[in-house]
Motif scaffolding. Structure first.
Motif, PDB file in Angstrom:
ATOM      1  N   LEU A   5      -7.792  29.616  -5.544  1.00  0.00           N
ATOM      2  CA  LEU A   5      -7.406  30.762  -4.479  1.00  0.00           C
ATOM      3  C   LEU A   5      -7.342  30.101  -3.046  1.00  0.00           C
ATOM      4  O   LEU A   5      -6.374  30.488  -2.428  1.00  0.00           O
ATOM      5  N   TYR A   6      -8.092  29.289  -2.720  1.00  0.00           N
ATOM      6  CA  TYR A   6      -8.218  28.892  -1.370  1.00  0.00           C
ATOM      7  C   TYR A   6      -7.816  27.244  -1.017  1.00  0.00           C
ATOM      8  O   TYR A   6      -7.489  27.124   0.196  1.00  0.00           O
ATOM      9  N   LEU A   7      -7.765  26.439  -2.102  1.00  0.00           N
ATOM     10  CA  LEU A   7      -7.507  25.054  -1.651  1.00  0.00           C
ATOM     11  C   LEU A   7      -6.047  24.916  -1.378  1.00  0.00           C
ATOM     12  O   LEU A   7      -5.110  25.260  -2.376  1.00  0.00           O
ATOM     13  N   PRO A   8      -5.560  24.485  -0.354  1.00  0.00           N
ATOM     14  CA  PRO A   8      -4.170  24.179  -0.027  1.00  0.00           C
ATOM     15  C   PRO A   8      -3.613  23.068  -0.712  1.00  0.00           C
ATOM     16  O   PRO A   8      -4.279  22.400  -1.370  1.00  0.00           O
ATOM     17  N   THR A   9      -2.272  22.958  -0.746  1.00  0.00           N
ATOM     18  CA  THR A   9      -1.634  21.842  -1.330  1.00  0.00           C
ATOM     19  C   THR A   9      -2.140  20.459  -0.605  1.00  0.00           C
ATOM     20  O   THR A   9      -1.629  20.415   0.514  1.00  0.00           O
ATOM     21  N   LEU A  10      -2.700  19.478  -1.399  1.00  0.00           N
ATOM     22  CA  LEU A  10      -2.851  18.444  -0.568  1.00  0.00           C
ATOM     23  C   LEU A  10      -2.233  17.090  -1.083  1.00  0.00           C
ATOM     24  O   LEU A  10      -1.895  17.163  -2.193  1.00  0.00           O
ATOM     25  N   PRO A  11      -1.860  16.400  -0.165  1.00  0.00           N
ATOM     26  CA  PRO A  11      -1.408  14.917  -0.515  1.00  0.00           C
ATOM     27  C   PRO A  11      -2.100  14.339  -1.496  1.00  0.00           C
ATOM     28  O   PRO A  11      -3.336  14.135  -1.348  1.00  0.00           O
ATOM     29  N   THR A  12      -1.429  13.772  -2.591  1.00  0.00           N
ATOM     30  CA  THR A  12      -2.273  12.674  -3.470  1.00  0.00           C
ATOM     31  C   THR A  12      -2.743  11.610  -2.502  1.00  0.00           C
ATOM     32  O   THR A  12      -1.989  11.064  -1.866  1.00  0.00           O
ATOM     33  N   PRO A  13      -3.986  11.159  -2.837  1.00  0.00           N
ATOM     34  CA  PRO A  13      -4.281  10.074  -2.108  1.00  0.00           C
ATOM     35  C   PRO A  13      -3.658   8.690  -2.506  1.00  0.00           C
ATOM     36  O   PRO A  13      -3.128   8.638  -3.738  1.00  0.00           O
ATOM     37  N   PRO A  14      -3.497   7.642  -1.804  1.00  0.00           N
ATOM     38  CA  PRO A  14      -3.016   6.270  -2.363  1.00  0.00           C
ATOM     39  C   PRO A  14      -3.832   5.700  -3.407  1.00  0.00           C
ATOM     40  O   PRO A  14      -4.978   5.951  -3.574  1.00  0.00           O
ATOM     41  N   ALA A  15      -3.039   5.189  -4.361  1.00  0.00           N
ATOM     42  CA  ALA A  15      -3.871   4.619  -5.674  1.00  0.00           C
ATOM     43  C   ALA A  15      -4.653   3.413  -5.156  1.00  0.00           C
ATOM     44  O   ALA A  15      -4.326   2.369  -4.502  1.00  0.00           O
ATOM     45  N   ILE A  16      -6.035   3.414  -5.663  1.00  0.00           N
ATOM     46  CA  ILE A  16      -6.816   1.990  -5.086  1.00  0.00           C
ATOM     47  C   ILE A  16      -7.275   1.622  -7.018  1.00  0.00           C
ATOM     48  O   ILE A  16      -7.848   2.262  -7.562  1.00  0.00           O
ATOM     49  N   PRO A  17      -6.789   0.416  -7.152  1.00  0.00           N
ATOM     50  CA  PRO A  17      -7.041  -0.103  -8.469  1.00  0.00           C
ATOM     51  C   PRO A  17      -8.523  -0.028  -8.689  1.00  0.00           C
ATOM     52  O   PRO A  17      -9.233  -0.699  -7.768  1.00  0.00           O
ATOM     53  N   LEU A  18      -9.154   0.053  -9.992  1.00  0.00           N
ATOM     54  CA  LEU A  18     -10.593  -0.133 -10.305  1.00  0.00           C
ATOM     55  C   LEU A  18     -11.085  -1.369  -9.594  1.00  0.00           C
ATOM     56  O   LEU A  18     -12.133  -1.383  -9.147  1.00  0.00           O
ATOM     57  N   ARG A  19     -10.426  -2.553  -9.719  1.00  0.00           N
ATOM     58  CA  ARG A  19     -10.911  -3.930  -9.437  1.00  0.00           C
ATOM     59  C   ARG A  19     -11.157  -3.751  -7.826  1.00  0.00           C
ATOM     60  O   ARG A  19     -12.541  -4.130  -7.408  1.00  0.00           O
ATOM     61  N   THR A  20     -10.301  -3.110  -7.186  1.00  0.00           N
ATOM     62  CA  THR A  20     -10.531  -2.880  -5.501  1.00  0.00           C
ATOM     63  C   THR A  20     -11.754  -2.019  -5.331  1.00  0.00           C
ATOM     64  O   THR A  20     -12.520  -2.231  -4.470  1.00  0.00           O
ATOM     65  N   ARG A  21     -11.986  -1.151  -6.214  1.00  0.00           N
ATOM     66  CA  ARG A  21     -13.147  -0.059  -5.868  1.00  0.00           C
ATOM     67  C   ARG A  21     -14.340  -1.070  -6.180  1.00  0.00           C
ATOM     68  O   ARG A  21     -15.504  -0.594  -5.722  1.00  0.00           O
ATOM     69  N   LEU A  22     -14.370  -1.794  -7.072  1.00  0.00           N
ATOM     70  CA  LEU A  22     -15.769  -2.436  -7.482  1.00  0.00           C
ATOM     71  C   LEU A  22     -15.829  -3.903  -6.505  1.00  0.00           C
ATOM     72  O   LEU A  22     -16.845  -4.560  -6.704  1.00  0.00           O
ATOM     73  N   THR A  23     -15.030  -4.309  -5.740  1.00  0.00           N
ATOM     74  CA  THR A  23     -14.843  -5.510  -4.986  1.00  0.00           C
ATOM     75  C   THR A  23     -16.175  -5.671  -4.276  1.00  0.00           C
ATOM     76  O   THR A  23     -16.863  -6.592  -4.199  1.00  0.00           O
TER      77      THR A  23
END
Length: 390
Positions: free
Chosen positions: A179-197
């Motif tokens: 009901l309430y969540l507006p349309t949000l932009p999709t966040p930029p892609a972050i590869p898993l390797r970067t997430r775990l750096t």
């Protein structure tokens, strides 16, 4: 004002997910009986949820980057509620275990997206506050969700009602999102390797290891909270719920006061004090948990110190790598829930050897180890700061 409803919806989502991770501990003996398995085996229900939630958070954030936000939330809620309903109504332990993992997967999809959505919804100067609002849902789950769930099971005389309560929370949050969540932009892609750096940086790695050891220690007792406190509660579910509420309120106070304390005294002093007090408190549990007044005092210290540790730990993480703040908060949450998942396994060993009243000293040992890694983290950070080019 238009930001409030989506933020409250996201906070409700976090409340449901947080409640689900802690609520089983209070009803574990009943679940074990209904599924015809020993208590130590039933504790895998805690591990299945927490481990899936912890490990798949970064993975799901990577895999679902391009999904529209509303689709992502509704898929997550569908898995979450299905998992809880299945756990409640299956007579088979194997299916219940899989269902817990399914609910954890739903939670793993929702949490990173909820934090990202809070960031996107708020103007830059109010971002911290927006994230705090959403994350309050998680700490409120500790304060209210678990005792509420335990009380509901005790009053209705059926542990399954607790899972229906969590399912209802999930459905409310899903409806609110639709009901309430507006349309949000999709966040930029972050590869898993970067997430775990950040894990390859010793400062970050040691800080996360401290969180992992500390929360494994803190949750070793919590996983078997009913049997651990049975001398004080005389196996009364309502008394246990009241004690858990006191613990949760102390946890909330710990969360709220640790921020100003960290700003004033620095993270090292707050971390070391919280861990030391918690370790002493746990070492004394075989004696303090025999009587109701001393049990209450022990739970208040535990709540304050256990949850007062999270803010200075997050502060320490983010000050070492400020540019990686979003990734680090995700990893911090992974460390906490991996600890929550590992705790029942550590507790099983102690139960077999010495029984539930001696879980405290095992938790204290893990806390003392975490004090060692906390000091190692401090030394590494200090050394890096001194050798940095000025």
């Amino acid at each position: 004002m238009h930001h409030h409803r989506p933020l409250l919806t996201l906070a409700t989502a976090m409340f449901a997910i947080g409640t689900d991770s802690f609520v089983i501990a209070g009803i574990l003996p009943d679940a074990a009986q209904a599924l015809h398995v020993p208590l130590t085996t039933a504790s895998w229900l805690l591990t299945a949820y927490a481990l899936t939630y912890a490990l798949l958070g970064p993975v799901m954030a990577t895999l679902t980057t391009h999904w529209p936000r509303r689709t992502l939330f509704l898929t997550g809620f569908t898995l979450f509620t299905t998992g809880n309903l299945l756990t409640a109504y299956t007579p088979h332990f194997g299916i219940a275990l899989t269902a817990r993992a399914l609910a954890g997967l739903g939670g793993a999809m929702i949490t990173p997206a909820a934090v990202a959505a809070a960031t996107a919804l708020a103007p830059p100067q109010r971002r911290g506050r927006a994230i705090a609002t959403v994350m309050t849902g998680l700490s409120a789950a500790t304060a209210l969700g678990s005792p509420l769930g335990t009380a509901i099971a005790s009053l209705t005389d059926d542990w399954r009602t607790t899972l229906l309560f969590v399912t209802t929370l999930g459905l409310l949050a899903a409806a609110g999102t639709a009901l309430y969540l507006p349309t949000l932009p999709t966040p930029p892609a972050i590869p898993l390797r970067t997430r775990l750096t950040p894990l390859t940086d010793h400062r970050t790695g040691l800080t996360l290891l401290t969180t992992l050891l500390a929360y494994t220690g803190l949750y070793t007792v919590y996983s078997f909270i009913g049997p651990a406190l049975d001398r004080a509660t005389h196996d009364n579910g309502t008394t246990l719920a009241a004690l858990l509420l006191a613990w949760g309120l102390a946890a909330t106070a710990g969360t709220l006061t640790s921020g100003p304390l960290t700003d004033r005294y620095g993270s090292r002093r707050v971390i070391n004090t919280a861990i030391t007090l918690a370790a002493i408190n746990f070492a004394l549990l075989p004696w303090t948990s025999a009587h109701l007044p001393t049990t209450l005092a022990a739970l208040l210290i535990w709540g304050l110190c256990g949850w007062g540790l999270l803010t200075p730990q997050t502060h320490r993480l983010i000050t070492t790598r400020p540019t990686d703040a979003p990734l680090l908060t995700g990893l911090a949450s992974t460390a906490v829930y991996t600890g929550v998942a590992a705790a029942p396994l550590a507790g099983q060993a102690a139960l077999t050897w010495h029984g539930p009243h001696w879980l405290g000293p095992l938790g204290a040992t893990l806390l003392i180890l975490s004090l060692g890694t906390a000091e190692a983290a401090h030394t590494t950070i200090h050394r890096r700061t001194e050798s940095a080019p000025r």
